[in-house]
Design a protein around this motif. Structure first.
Motif, PDB file in Angstrom:
ATOM      1  N   ILE A   1       9.024  71.140  87.710  1.00  0.00           N
ATOM      2  CA  ILE A   1       8.173  72.182  87.121  1.00  0.00           C
ATOM      3  C   ILE A   1       8.945  73.487  86.994  1.00  0.00           C
ATOM      4  N   ALA A   2       9.808  73.786  87.977  1.00  0.00           N
ATOM      5  CA  ALA A   2      10.638  74.992  87.885  1.00  0.00           C
ATOM      6  C   ALA A   2      11.577  74.902  86.684  1.00  0.00           C
ATOM      7  N   LEU A   3      12.137  73.718  86.453  1.00  0.00           N
ATOM      8  CA  LEU A   3      13.000  73.527  85.283  1.00  0.00           C
ATOM      9  C   LEU A   3      12.209  73.713  83.987  1.00  0.00           C
ATOM     10  N   ALA A   4      10.955  73.237  83.985  1.00  0.00           N
ATOM     11  CA  ALA A   4      10.112  73.411  82.795  1.00  0.00           C
ATOM     12  C   ALA A   4       9.908  74.895  82.507  1.00  0.00           C
ATOM     13  N   LEU A   5       9.681  75.692  83.561  1.00  0.00           N
ATOM     14  CA  LEU A   5       9.484  77.133  83.368  1.00  0.00           C
ATOM     15  C   LEU A   5      10.769  77.795  82.870  1.00  0.00           C
ATOM     16  N   VAL A   6      11.890  77.449  83.504  1.00  0.00           N
ATOM     17  CA  VAL A   6      13.169  78.043  83.112  1.00  0.00           C
ATOM     18  C   VAL A   6      13.496  77.708  81.656  1.00  0.00           C
ATOM     19  N   LEU A   7      13.282  76.445  81.283  1.00  0.00           N
ATOM     20  CA  LEU A   7      13.568  76.039  79.906  1.00  0.00           C
ATOM     21  C   LEU A   7      12.679  76.773  78.912  1.00  0.00           C
TER      22      LEU A   7
ATOM     23  N   ALA B   1       0.539  78.604  82.168  1.00  0.00           N
ATOM     24  CA  ALA B   1       0.453  77.150  82.019  1.00  0.00           C
ATOM     25  C   ALA B   1       1.316  76.436  83.060  1.00  0.00           C
ATOM     26  N   VAL B   2       2.525  76.939  83.282  1.00  0.00           N
ATOM     27  CA  VAL B   2       3.397  76.318  84.286  1.00  0.00           C
ATOM     28  C   VAL B   2       2.828  76.539  85.689  1.00  0.00           C
ATOM     29  N   GLY B   3       2.175  77.669  85.914  1.00  0.00           N
ATOM     30  CA  GLY B   3       1.505  77.888  87.199  1.00  0.00           C
ATOM     31  C   GLY B   3       0.402  76.871  87.447  1.00  0.00           C
ATOM     32  N   VAL B   4      -0.358  76.557  86.410  1.00  0.00           N
ATOM     33  CA  VAL B   4      -1.390  75.525  86.524  1.00  0.00           C
ATOM     34  C   VAL B   4      -0.749  74.164  86.837  1.00  0.00           C
TER      35      VAL B   4
END
Length: 267
Positions: free
Chosen positions: A55-61, A185-188
């Protein structure tokens, strides 16, 4: 700061923000299902860590791609044309778009990967006996390494991130709105990751349903890459209906189990 406050004082911007947040959360469901299924194949001590990293990678990307909006928009420009002509009676129009952009190629590659991964997991669920098990039944078999899981999550994060950012760009021109929607969204996803993964792990039939979702999403990505656009509302409505039916099945099985347990105590 004053400019940002003035921006969000506009009702139209607030409406766009709320709509975009909803869209980003819905689009994140696909990403979260994949991360949940993949992380559940790791040893239990590594599952939460893999989900957090994924999920962290999703946010960074997503945030990285937002900083390159001009490049992202450029991905929709045609790269090559197959030049295929449709059959007689169709005015020369082929059944699918013959011009392909980098976005189309990324969606097709991501869709093929999802279809392959879901098919492999379904085969594993249907026939879990492997050669390693037959050779040494005493040794625990790890079906996926941590590094392999992270690489696969990263690949799909990239596909879903590009789709997410292009959706954001199509809905608003304001970068702060996109950033807030993506972070929310990434927080959810972060909050829902563990409960969803644990629920999937506790209910084997849900695993098969989730894999079916991934197959469908993969097919939709491939179709989208070829210019066959399926309205996402139909896809998520079908997923919601299937999830509702499976929820009723779970409640039914639990009720039957309680009834059988009460009957056994009575005997």
């Amino acid at each position: 700061m004053t400019d940002i406050l003035a921006l969000f004082s506009d009702p139209a911007v607030l409406a766009a923000l709320i709509t975009l947040i909803v869209m980003e959360v819905v689009l994140g469901i696909d990403n979260l299902i994949f991360i949940s299924i993949l992380s559940n194949k790791l040893p239990e001590s590594q599952r939460q860590k893999a989900r957090r990293i994924g999920i962290a990678l999703a946010l960074v990307l997503r945030l990285g791609l937002l900083s390159m909006i001009a490049w992202i928009v450029g991905l929709t420009a045609p790269v090559f044309d197959l030049g295929i002509v449709g059959p007689p009676g169709t005015n020369g129009e082929p059944a699918f778009e013959t011009e392909f952009s980098w976005r189309d190629l990324i969606l097709i590659a991501g869709g093929l990967f999802l279809v392959w991964k879901a098919t492999t997991e379904i085969h594993h669920a249907m026939d879990p006996v492997h050669t390693d098990d037959l050779l040494d039944k005493e040794s625990p078999v790890v079906s996926l390494t941590f590094g392999s899981a992270i690489v696969q999550i990263l690949l799909l994060d990239m596909v879903f991130s590009i789709d997410s950012i292009l959706t954001a760009v199509g809905m608003t021109d304001h970068l702060p709105v996109m950033v807030i929607a993506v972070i929310f969204a990434v927080g959810v996803m972060l909050v829902a990751a563990d409960p969803l993964a644990n629920f999937i792990n506790r209910n084997p039939t849900v695993v098969m349903l989730a894999l079916g979702f991934l197959l469908m999403i993969g097919a939709v990505l491939i179709g989208d890459g070829f210019g066959v656009h399926v309205p996402k509302g139909y896809i998520y409505a079908a997923m919601a209906f299937s999830a509702l039916v499976e929820t009723l099945n779970i409640f039914s099985r639990r009720a039957q189990a309680k009834k059988a347990a009460a009957s056994n105590r009575g005997d």
